[in-house]
Design a protein around this motif. Sequence first.
Motif: not given
Length: 357
Positions: A264-293
């Motif tokens: 699902v291609p998303m704009l970077l702000p949307a991916v950041s939102w998904v990553a934040g939700m994943a970290r908050q719910t502890r479903l996935l450690d989608f860190s900012p460094e992984q987003m940059r990768l």
Amino acid sequence: MGKVVLVTGVARHLGSRFVQAIRRQPGVDLVVGVDLQPSTHDLAGTADGAPLADYIFVRADIRRPTVARFIAEHVVDTVVHLNVSTTTLGSTSRSTVKETNVIGTMQLLAAVQKASSVQRLVVKSTTSVYGSAPRDPAVFHERMQPKVFPTGGFAKDAVEVEGYVRGFSRRRPDVAVSVLRFANIVGPHADTPLNEYFALPVLPTVLGYDPRLQFIHEDDAVEVLRLAAMEPRRGTTNSGTFNVAGEGVMVLSQAARRLGRPTVPMLLPAVSWVAGMARQTRLLDFSPEQMRLLTHGRVVDTTMLRETFGYTPGYTTEEALADLARSTRSGLLPPGQVARWTSRVAELLPISGGKRR
């Protein structure tokens, strides 16, 4: 007396696999495992009749100076430091992980510095120390500096850890020190953030980017650790900093197709939102460094690994991912449900520049 090896981080999968491997090495008499919890894995490995070195588990927090007592008590000559964590999943907070990574390493190095018996130190690091930025070179070599230094997370921890290790090397030049910068470790049993990302039924990606990636198979990671912990080949030394990655490069879209995962291609702000939700719910450690990768990618040169250790990883980057694909189903959800989930994400998140509803 033969070799005595102390291993930190034995509760995690990589630490347990390494203990299995090192216990089978000729000349190793004792392996001392250090962690807050004992391993849940079979530390003897497969029962093939091979002789095994003795194993002792020590329940200890490496952030405390007590580890020095165990090094002295067992006359340890080789220390393999694997307790540098990449993830905050579970009940562990980011601050606790950082303390373990950085303060724990400082305490361990202080203990090793005082121990005259220690002759070899192996430290697990990561290619994340190079960062991921749009103007990065095509290939990173060990002596290169990143265009943008990591500002947080595991990558920043690794930069600090390597700095402390360099200081230790200057104080104890008699100790052979190997710093192993691993690319993303993947495999059927690897407990790494990228493995968890690839297990998602649908992979969120950054719109307009298809980053180049490298992987190292978990079996090869264990073998490189084993080689670094043992005596070097004649005429070489295991001392230094080494990139560790499988040969070849893949882009993220190729990896997704090989795994059978829709993206699902998303704009970077949307991916950041998904990553934040994943970290908050502890479903996935989608860190900012992984987003940059997953935006800019990263590729490293492994010439020094091959020349020093005489070892080329048995799995290429493509083969490592193929082994992961064979161990997982082509999708964790039925196709119809995946399609509905994808459509719903497209409705809720900005895909092509529009505002979220």
